[in-house]
Write an enzyme that holds these catalytic residues in place. Structure first.
Site, short mmCIF file in Angstrom:
data_model
loop_
_atom_site.label_atom_id
_atom_site.label_comp_id
_atom_site.label_asym_id
_atom_site.label_seq_id
_atom_site.Cartn_x
_atom_site.Cartn_y
_atom_site.Cartn_z
N ALA A 53 -0.38 4.07 3.80
CA ALA A 53 0.46 4.14 5.00
C ALA A 53 0.68 5.57 5.53
O ALA A 53 0.46 5.86 6.71
CB ALA A 53 1.80 3.46 4.70
N ASP A 241 4.12 -0.61 3.08
CA ASP A 241 3.41 -0.34 4.33
C ASP A 241 4.29 -0.57 5.54
O ASP A 241 4.04 -0.03 6.62
CB ASP A 241 2.16 -1.22 4.40
CG ASP A 241 1.15 -0.80 3.35
OD1 ASP A 241 0.30 0.03 3.65
OD2 ASP A 241 1.26 -1.27 2.21
O1 MRU Z 1 -5.05 -1.10 2.40
P1 MRU Z 1 -4.52 0.22 1.97
O2 MRU Z 1 -5.22 0.80 0.79
O3 MRU Z 1 -4.35 1.20 3.10
O4 MRU Z 1 -3.10 -0.25 1.48
C1 MRU Z 1 -1.97 0.44 1.52
C2 MRU Z 1 -1.58 0.70 0.15
O5 MRU Z 1 -2.18 1.56 -0.46
C3 MRU Z 1 -0.50 0.02 -0.51
O6 MRU Z 1 -0.08 -1.14 0.05
C4 MRU Z 1 0.57 1.02 -0.86
O7 MRU Z 1 1.36 0.54 -1.87
C5 MRU Z 1 1.42 1.39 0.30
S1 MRU Z 1 0.77 2.73 1.12
C6 MRU Z 1 1.89 3.93 0.67
#
Ligand code: MRU
Length: 361
Positions: A53, A241
């Site tokens: 995120a 996210d």
């Molecule tokens: O699909 P991604 O790898 O962009 O997913 C986001 C994440 O890495 C996780 O959901 C995470 O815990 C939150 S991002 C700080």
């Protein structure tokens, strides 16, 4: 954070290009990717060369400097902003960063778009890094309290996906308290969910923790419940996210099941996030969060490295079997013990979140 002893951020400006770490190559290779156009940046976000995120928010912030250079009218600038916002729907940090850029440029005037975008992008990145550091300090207090209750053994922390420094500009959200505890000499051990389908836990979180010398063990996604039943997990910390104003947490698919297992076993379940991950417009996160669905190929195939060092993708699903790839799920606020933010820790509850952010009605 450090890679082979050298400090890096995940994204920065290098002259007129945006330089990111190409996360698709980790943990096999550590390489940078230069993004010289809005199209290239949008592609890198969509294909997850950059991901997480905070990291996609900061990358989109920097990509707006490219947009400011490419656009010769407001219409064009808004079109490029829209292109960036459409790349990935769930992590709210991305739209937040692009909207913040548009607002800053609107205030400064179109003629000052490039210097305004550069300044704003840098501020977004610096604030992200500072927020993660502060999350580390607040989360450290929680880990310290658990350690004090269990002298002589490490604090066992389970995490899902990668909410580490690779998912932000630096330090990470879920990993920030872990790094802070490790630096403070508190023994910690991290259970790392592999996080199918893209294996961000196995590939990225494990690699990060190894770089920092934090003891950890990679587990398959379905192991957490078993470990909790046998008192092998002291706390769960995940990232987020998008978090609704009521405290519902959208995070990588599978997070909800960890929260259910944690509740059933009396294990505290914390979520670490910078305030840029809060979506004040959402109340019911389960009903209202846009959930990204990605291609079948991420489910039907797995990527790894052969004994000879070649990176290969293999099919793990029979030809012809359809696959569904929901990238995120939402954990209702009632299952969340607390939110660890840069402003402190609060209950996952609208009043507490508002109070922490100085918002009245
Ligand atoms: O699909 P991604 O790898 O962009 O997913 C986001 C994440 O890495 C996780 O959901 C995470 O815990 C939150 S991002 C700080």
């Amino acid at each position: 954070m450090r890679v082979a002893g050298e400090h890096h951020r995940t994204v920065r400006l290098a002259g007129n290009v945006v330089r990111v770490i190409d996360q698709r190559l980790l943990p096999w290779r550590f390489e940078f990717l230069d993004l010289a156009s809005v199209d290239a940046a949008a592609h890198a976000i969509r294909e997850m060369a950059v991901r997480g995120a905070g990291c996609i928010g900061a990358t989109a912030g920097f990509a707006m400097t490219l947009a400011a250079r490419e656009a010769d009218s407001w219409r064009e600038l808004e079109k490029l902003a829209g292109l960036l916002k459409a790349t990935r729907p769930t992590a709210v940090n991305l739209a937040w960063a692009v909207d913040r850029q548009i607002e800053a440029i609107r205030e400064a005037g179109f003629d000052r778009r490039v210097e305004t975008a550069v300044m704003t992008a840098q501020a977004i990145a610096d604030e992200d890094a500072a927020a993660c550091e502060a999350i580390g300090r607040h989360g450290l207090d929680i880990i310290r309290a658990i350690a004090a209750r269990n002298p002589g053994r490490p604090v066992n922390i389970l995490t899902h996906c990668n909410a580490g420094w690779l998912a932000f500009v630096d330090t990470g959200s879920a990993t920030a308290p872990v790094y802070a505890a490790h630096a403070a000499g508190i023994p910690v051990h991290v259970w790392v969910d592999e996080t199918r389908p893209r294996n961000q836990g196995a590939r990225l979180t494990a690699w990060e923790l190894a770089q920092e010398g934090v003891p950890h063990t990679v587990i398959v996604d379905n192991t957490g419940g078993h470990l909790m039943q046998h008192a092998l997990v002291d706390m769960v910390i995940t990232g987020a996210d998008r978090v609704s104003r009521a405290g519902d947490v959208a995070n990588k698919i599978g997070t909800y099941l960890k929260a259910l297992a944690a509740r059933d076993n009396g294990v505290p379940f914390y979520v670490a996030l910078p305030s840029s991950t809060l979506d004040w417009s959402l109340r019911d996160g389960v009903a209202e969060t846009p959930i990204e669905r990605r291609g079948e190929g991420e489910v039907t195939h797995l990527e790894g490295v052969t004994a000879g060092g070649r990176v290969e993708s293999v099919r793990v699903v029979p030809e012809g079997s359809p696959a569904a790839n929901y990238a995120f799920d939402v954990t209702p606020a009632r299952l969340v013990t607390g939110l660890i933010t840069e402003r402190g820790v609060c209950a996952a509850e609208e009043g507490a979140i508002r109070a922490l952010h100085g918002k009245t009605a």
